[in-house]
Write an enzyme that holds these catalytic residues in place. Structure first.
Site, PDB file in Angstrom:
ATOM      1  N   ARG A  46      52.690  -5.700  -8.775  1.00  0.00           N
ATOM      2  CA  ARG A  46      51.692  -5.431  -9.660  1.00  0.00           C
ATOM      3  C   ARG A  46      51.843  -6.553 -10.936  1.00  0.00           C
ATOM      4  O   ARG A  46      51.141  -7.176 -11.302  1.00  0.00           O
ATOM      5  CB  ARG A  46      51.522  -4.335 -10.005  1.00  0.00           C
ATOM      6  CG  ARG A  46      50.875  -3.210  -8.938  1.00  0.00           C
ATOM      7  CD  ARG A  46      50.967  -1.749  -9.309  1.00  0.00           C
ATOM      8  NE  ARG A  46      52.006  -1.116  -9.155  1.00  0.00           N
ATOM      9  CZ  ARG A  46      52.782  -0.561  -8.121  1.00  0.00           C
ATOM     10  NH1 ARG A  46      51.655  -0.529  -6.979  1.00  0.00           N
ATOM     11  NH2 ARG A  46      53.786  -0.224  -8.074  1.00  0.00           N
ATOM     12  N   MET A  47      53.037  -6.285 -11.410  1.00  0.00           N
ATOM     13  CA  MET A  47      53.549  -7.145 -12.569  1.00  0.00           C
ATOM     14  C   MET A  47      53.782  -8.517 -12.393  1.00  0.00           C
ATOM     15  O   MET A  47      53.153  -9.589 -13.064  1.00  0.00           O
ATOM     16  CB  MET A  47      54.710  -6.672 -13.426  1.00  0.00           C
ATOM     17  CG  MET A  47      54.385  -5.323 -14.338  1.00  0.00           C
ATOM     18  SD  MET A  47      53.291  -5.760 -15.521  1.00  0.00           S
ATOM     19  CE  MET A  47      54.086  -7.113 -16.418  1.00  0.00           C
ATOM     20  N   LYS A  78      60.278  -9.473  -0.933  1.00  0.00           N
ATOM     21  CA  LYS A  78      60.655  -8.647   0.211  1.00  0.00           C
ATOM     22  C   LYS A  78      60.605  -9.493   1.482  1.00  0.00           C
ATOM     23  O   LYS A  78      61.535  -9.514   2.185  1.00  0.00           O
ATOM     24  CB  LYS A  78      59.787  -7.622   0.510  1.00  0.00           C
ATOM     25  CG  LYS A  78      60.180  -6.242   0.075  1.00  0.00           C
ATOM     26  CD  LYS A  78      59.472  -5.093   0.530  1.00  0.00           C
ATOM     27  CE  LYS A  78      59.878  -3.907  -0.122  1.00  0.00           C
ATOM     28  NZ  LYS A  78      58.712  -3.082   0.112  1.00  0.00           N
ATOM     29  N   THR A 108      62.833  -1.430 -14.341  1.00  0.00           N
ATOM     30  CA  THR A 108      63.546  -0.606 -15.142  1.00  0.00           C
ATOM     31  C   THR A 108      64.443   0.313 -13.966  1.00  0.00           C
ATOM     32  O   THR A 108      64.500  -0.070 -13.024  1.00  0.00           O
ATOM     33  CB  THR A 108      62.316   0.564 -15.665  1.00  0.00           C
ATOM     34  OG1 THR A 108      61.484   0.919 -14.256  1.00  0.00           O
ATOM     35  CG2 THR A 108      61.411  -0.197 -16.859  1.00  0.00           C
ATOM     36  N   HIS A 163      51.799   7.554 -15.676  1.00  0.00           N
ATOM     37  CA  HIS A 163      51.923   6.222 -15.125  1.00  0.00           C
ATOM     38  C   HIS A 163      51.055   6.603 -13.768  1.00  0.00           C
ATOM     39  O   HIS A 163      50.811   7.433 -13.375  1.00  0.00           O
ATOM     40  CB  HIS A 163      53.123   5.566 -14.821  1.00  0.00           C
ATOM     41  CG  HIS A 163      53.869   5.149 -16.090  1.00  0.00           C
ATOM     42  ND1 HIS A 163      54.809   5.787 -16.682  1.00  0.00           N
ATOM     43  CD2 HIS A 163      53.597   3.663 -16.682  1.00  0.00           C
ATOM     44  CE1 HIS A 163      55.105   5.043 -17.755  1.00  0.00           C
ATOM     45  NE2 HIS A 163      54.381   3.775 -17.661  1.00  0.00           N
ATOM     46  N   LYS A 203      54.371   4.449  -9.144  1.00  0.00           N
ATOM     47  CA  LYS A 203      55.435   4.119 -10.132  1.00  0.00           C
ATOM     48  C   LYS A 203      56.582   5.061  -9.157  1.00  0.00           C
ATOM     49  O   LYS A 203      56.565   6.169  -8.916  1.00  0.00           O
ATOM     50  CB  LYS A 203      55.231   4.417 -11.500  1.00  0.00           C
ATOM     51  CG  LYS A 203      56.530   4.240 -12.130  1.00  0.00           C
ATOM     52  CD  LYS A 203      56.312   4.582 -13.697  1.00  0.00           C
ATOM     53  CE  LYS A 203      57.523   4.086 -14.541  1.00  0.00           C
ATOM     54  NZ  LYS A 203      58.001   2.794 -14.351  1.00  0.00           N
ATOM     55  N   GLY A 251      61.243   3.776 -18.230  1.00  0.00           N
ATOM     56  CA  GLY A 251      62.274   3.232 -18.947  1.00  0.00           C
ATOM     57  C   GLY A 251      61.791   3.535 -20.440  1.00  0.00           C
ATOM     58  O   GLY A 251      62.444   3.661 -21.403  1.00  0.00           O
TER      59      GLY A 251
END
Ligand SMILES: NC(=O)C1=CN([C@@H]2O[C@H](COP(=O)(O)OP(=O)(O)OC[C@H]3O[C@@H](n4cnc5c(N)ncnc54)[C@H](O)[C@@H]3O)[C@@H](O)[C@H]2O)C=CC1
Ligand SMILES: O=C(O)C1=N[C@H](C(=O)O)C[C@H](O)C1
EC number: 1.17.1.8
Length: 212
Positions: free
Chosen positions: A11-12, A33, A73, A127, A131, A137
């Site tokens: 996602r990020m 991965k 995190t 969130h 997650k 974090g």
């Protein structure tokens, strides 16, 4: 600049890749991965993956000898130590939250933390359902800034990008400080600022507070 992303399929990672390309930077390297994507040597590596990927990130930062910006995190103490060691040779920027708003949130906490002795204090973080770590974090950063062992409650709902609320109450009133990330772009913008901050530095350990 030529950017490399660890976790580029996430996602990020996708948000960061999109923003950097929107600003005419080039995504030339990635690790995920299914292994390594190589087009060219990156000038900087960004890591938004998972703690278990850290050793690979460390390996590639040493191999390419480039700055590292890490937002992943739930890092272990020994991984923070490894970041400090890496920073002797390359610049490192570490933050659990790259949004400007949370930096301002933490400055507010610094101002009020010594004025609420005897108050009830709790943190709630919310969130998206995907997650993997709990608490966030960011919630840990808020707790550390408070310098008090306060309860943190975690909600996992839908596709929430990141909400944090600090509640403080005595018997006569309630005060709260809150932050809502409307999208992951808020974090990606901070990563871009951090990349521009370190790209010409020789070495050093920085947090996002140093960047802004
Ligand atoms: N510091 C900040 O401002 C922010 C930090 N985060 C943190 O960034 C991290 C990533 O968050 P998301 O992008 O939402 O997660 P995600 O799950 O969407 O992305 C993680 C990426 O890492 C890859 N990955 C997982 N295991 C791997 C392995 N063993 N080897 C190589 N790649 C592997 C996944 O395939 C995926 O592409 C989390 O730790 C999250 O808490 C997220 C948003 C903002
Ligand atoms: O996993 C996320 O999405 C986020 N994680 C970070 C955290 O754990 O604090 C930052 C932000 O809240 C989004």
């Amino acid at each position: 600049m030529k950017i490399g992303i660890v976790g580029y399929k996430g996602r990020m990672g996708k948000e960061i890749k999109d923003l950097f390309e929107e600003k005419n930077h080039e995504f030339v390297w990635g690790y995920d991965k299914d292994g390594e994507y190589f087009q060219d040597k990156p000038q900087i590596i960004v890591d938004f993956s998972l703690p278990e990927v850290f050793e690979k990130t460390e390996e590639y930062v040493r191999k390419f000898n480039v700055p590292l910006i890490i937002g992943t995190t739930a890092l272990q103490d020994e991984q923070f130590e490894a970041l400090k060691t890496l920073s002797k040779n390359v610049p490192v920027v570490q933050s659990y939250n790259f949004s400007i708003g949370i930096q301002l949130f933490l400055k507010m906490v610094d101002f009020l933390k010594d004025k609420i002795d005897g108050w009830d204090i709790e943190i709630i973080e919310t969130h998206h359902r995907f997650k993997k770590d709990k608490p966030s974090g960011t919630a840990k950063m808020i707790k550390d800034k408070l310098g008090k062992d306060v309860p943190i409650s975690s909600l996992r709902l839908g596709n929430v990008s990141g909400d944090h609320v600090l509640y403080m109450a005595n018997l006569g009133e309630v005060l709260s400080v809150s932050h809502r990330a409307l999208s992951r772009r808020a974090f990606a913008e901070g990563v871009l600022k951090s990349a521009e901050f370190v790209i010409n530095k020789k070495n050093g350990y920085f947090t996002f507070t140093d960047v802004i």
